[in-house]
Scaffold this motif. Structure first.
Motif, PDB file in Angstrom:
ATOM      1  N   SER A 163       0.815  -1.218   0.000  1.00  0.00           N
ATOM      2  CA  SER A 163       0.000   0.000   0.000  1.00  0.00           C
ATOM      3  C   SER A 163       0.848   1.266   0.000  1.00  0.00           C
ATOM      4  O   SER A 163       0.312   2.370   0.089  1.00  0.00           O
ATOM      5  CB  SER A 163      -0.923   0.019   1.231  1.00  0.00           C
ATOM      6  N   SER A 164       2.166   1.131  -0.098  1.00  0.00           N
ATOM      7  CA  SER A 164       3.046   2.292   0.044  1.00  0.00           C
ATOM      8  C   SER A 164       3.272   3.000  -1.285  1.00  0.00           C
ATOM      9  O   SER A 164       3.297   2.375  -2.352  1.00  0.00           O
ATOM     10  CB  SER A 164       4.397   1.859   0.622  1.00  0.00           C
ATOM     11  N   LEU A 165       3.442   4.307  -1.210  1.00  0.00           N
ATOM     12  CA  LEU A 165       3.872   5.102  -2.364  1.00  0.00           C
ATOM     13  C   LEU A 165       4.582   6.346  -1.869  1.00  0.00           C
ATOM     14  O   LEU A 165       4.422   6.755  -0.722  1.00  0.00           O
ATOM     15  CB  LEU A 165       2.699   5.450  -3.273  1.00  0.00           C
ATOM     16  N   VAL A 166       5.396   6.939  -2.736  1.00  0.00           N
ATOM     17  CA  VAL A 166       6.244   8.077  -2.372  1.00  0.00           C
ATOM     18  C   VAL A 166       5.656   9.352  -2.953  1.00  0.00           C
ATOM     19  O   VAL A 166       5.261   9.395  -4.126  1.00  0.00           O
ATOM     20  CB  VAL A 166       7.681   7.869  -2.884  1.00  0.00           C
ATOM     21  N   LYS A 167       5.604  10.391  -2.139  1.00  0.00           N
ATOM     22  CA  LYS A 167       5.127  11.717  -2.583  1.00  0.00           C
ATOM     23  C   LYS A 167       6.078  12.777  -2.041  1.00  0.00           C
ATOM     24  O   LYS A 167       6.714  12.591  -1.010  1.00  0.00           O
ATOM     25  CB  LYS A 167       3.721  11.986  -2.055  1.00  0.00           C
ATOM     26  N   ALA A 168       6.143  13.899  -2.730  1.00  0.00           N
ATOM     27  CA  ALA A 168       6.889  15.043  -2.212  1.00  0.00           C
ATOM     28  C   ALA A 168       6.216  15.529  -0.932  1.00  0.00           C
ATOM     29  O   ALA A 168       5.002  15.465  -0.790  1.00  0.00           O
ATOM     30  CB  ALA A 168       6.938  16.159  -3.245  1.00  0.00           C
ATOM     31  N   CYS A 169       7.007  16.004  -0.006  1.00  0.00           N
ATOM     32  CA  CYS A 169       6.463  16.461   1.269  1.00  0.00           C
ATOM     33  C   CYS A 169       5.473  17.596   1.035  1.00  0.00           C
ATOM     34  O   CYS A 169       5.791  18.601   0.379  1.00  0.00           O
ATOM     35  CB  CYS A 169       7.597  16.927   2.181  1.00  0.00           C
ATOM     36  N   HIS A 170       4.271  17.449   1.571  1.00  0.00           N
ATOM     37  CA  HIS A 170       3.236  18.459   1.357  1.00  0.00           C
ATOM     38  C   HIS A 170       3.426  19.680   2.261  1.00  0.00           C
ATOM     39  O   HIS A 170       2.782  20.705   2.068  1.00  0.00           O
ATOM     40  CB  HIS A 170       1.857  17.844   1.618  1.00  0.00           C
TER      41      HIS A 170
END
Length: 396
Positions: A163-170
């Motif tokens: 269920s993991s994914l990487v995003k830029a810090c919001h």
């Protein structure tokens, strides 16, 4: 060169994540701001409610008869444990009457498990990301975990596989740092001693606090003009994943049969009684034809309330019903098995106990007094003990 954003006061929210996080399969996730989703157990958890019933087992039991020596020793022990009680009366009192009674206590314990999931994140510190590319995420009730000890509350959190994914810090928009709000990115602040004039007004000489510069290094950012983003801890990226929260809860319903004694009933929940009957089964049925009708009514009400409250939203791992009863003629309802935790036979345990309580009437210094001895521990409750003191002074 990328600019440092001023996000010191920007509220932290996951609303901006709603575009890509819904793409994960396996759960039909619907993401809103920090949304939690509770998952009722699958229908196959209900099982066959009448399977594997065991025969109830009457147990040998004996309630010791209360004697004057036991009653006096119980009071002496109680008085010695109190700093403001004198022991002279306990040694010299004259016991006039012992009235031994038996009270019935009914207790239903339902040990249930509930599961909910929520999105959460942590700074990305590794290149290993267990995302949808590794497979479909399992359903919440398909995840096998070790069940904690029965009838003990517990909460555990697990990362749902794939269920993991990487995003830029919001928070910092992927910069890892943001502009210091104390100095507005300058790295220094106006000297509070000379107000930036470089010298003291009254003394007409150079300000010693700022060495005549009129400014001091910003203590908030140590003169850097920016601060490390606390959300991503300077990593610039976050690892988002679904977190499964499993809660095991022991829900207790307790009822004590009616009595006309001047005795606080809540004390009985703190003592043990004598077990006279034991029944372990998959499902607990309400007690009927109990010698005390209020026990039967309490049993019916308790089981109905627990089943209505927990069956639809969680799975009952074990139901444990206790009642205090003089004979084993009742019929009782029991609960069911947890199939998805580590091997655990879902049992319901019904025990019947007798809790003794004795009224002790005694005379001391020409006056009549009363105290109670209750439970197998022979605990004492008294309201009018004749030698009670406070701060070294006798209460008159």
């Amino acid at each position: 060169m990328r600019s440092i954003l001023d996000l010191e006061t920007e509220p932290e929210s996951l609303l901006t994540l709603s575009i890509d996080l819904q793409q994960l399969d396996g759960h039909e996730w619907t993401l809103q701001d920090r949304e939690e989703r509770r998952f009722p157990p699958p229908s196959d958890f209900l099982g066959d409610l009448g399977e594997q019933r065991n025969r109830p087992m009457p147990l040998e039991h004996r309630i010791p008869t209360m004697t004057e020596d036991v009653a006096r020793n119980a009071l002496v022990s109680f008085v010695n444990s109190k700093c403001c009680y004198g022991n002279k009366a306990a040694g010299e009192l004259v016991i006039q009457d012992l009235r031994q009674l038996t009270l019935y206590r009914y207790r239903l314990e339902t040990f249930n498990e509930s599961r909910l999931s929520e999105w959460t994140f942590e700074p990305l510190t590794s290149n290993l990301v267990d995302g949808p590319q590794n497979g479909t995420s399992p359903r919440p009730w398909d995840i096998k975990v070790q069940t904690p000890p029965l009838f003990q509350d517990d909460t555990r959190k697990f990362r749902i596989p794939h269920s993991s994914l990487v995003k830029a810090c919001h928070k910092c928009h992927g910069h890892g740092r943001y502009k210091c709000s104390g100095c507005q990115g300058a790295g220094w602040m106006r000297c509070v001693s000379c107000s930036g004039t470089r010298q003291r007004r009254k003394q007409q000489r150079r300000c010693q606090m700022c060495s005549g510069t009129g400014r001091k290094r910003c203590s908030t950012c140590s003169g850097r003009g920016n601060k490390t983003c606390m959300t991503c801890q300077g990593e610039k990226k976050l690892l988002h994943f679904k977190q499964l929260i499993i809660t095991w809860k022991n829900n207790v319903f307790e009822f004590v049969s009616e009595h006309q004694l001047d005795f606080p009933g809540e004390l009985l929940s703190k003592v043990n009684g004598e077990n006279v009957f034991k029944d372990e089964n998959v499902l607990v049925y309400p007690i009927i034809d109990f010698p005390k009708p209020e026990i039967s009514l309490a049993s019916q009400r308790a089981i109905a309330e627990h089943n209505a409250a927990f069956t639809a939203s969680s799975r009952i791992l074990q139901q444990n019903k206790r009642s205090l009863q003089a004979r084993s003629g009742g019929k009782i309802q029991q609960s069911r098995q947890d199939k998805y935790s580590s091997p655990l036979k879902a049992l319901s345990r019904q025990t019947i106990e007798l809790i003794p309580i004795t009224e002790v009437h005694y005379q001391y210094a020409g006056k009549t007094y009363l105290y109670f001895i209750y439970g197998l521990e022979n605990k004492v409750y008294t309201l009018d003990y004749p030698e009670r003191y406070c701060c070294g002074c006798t209460i008159i």
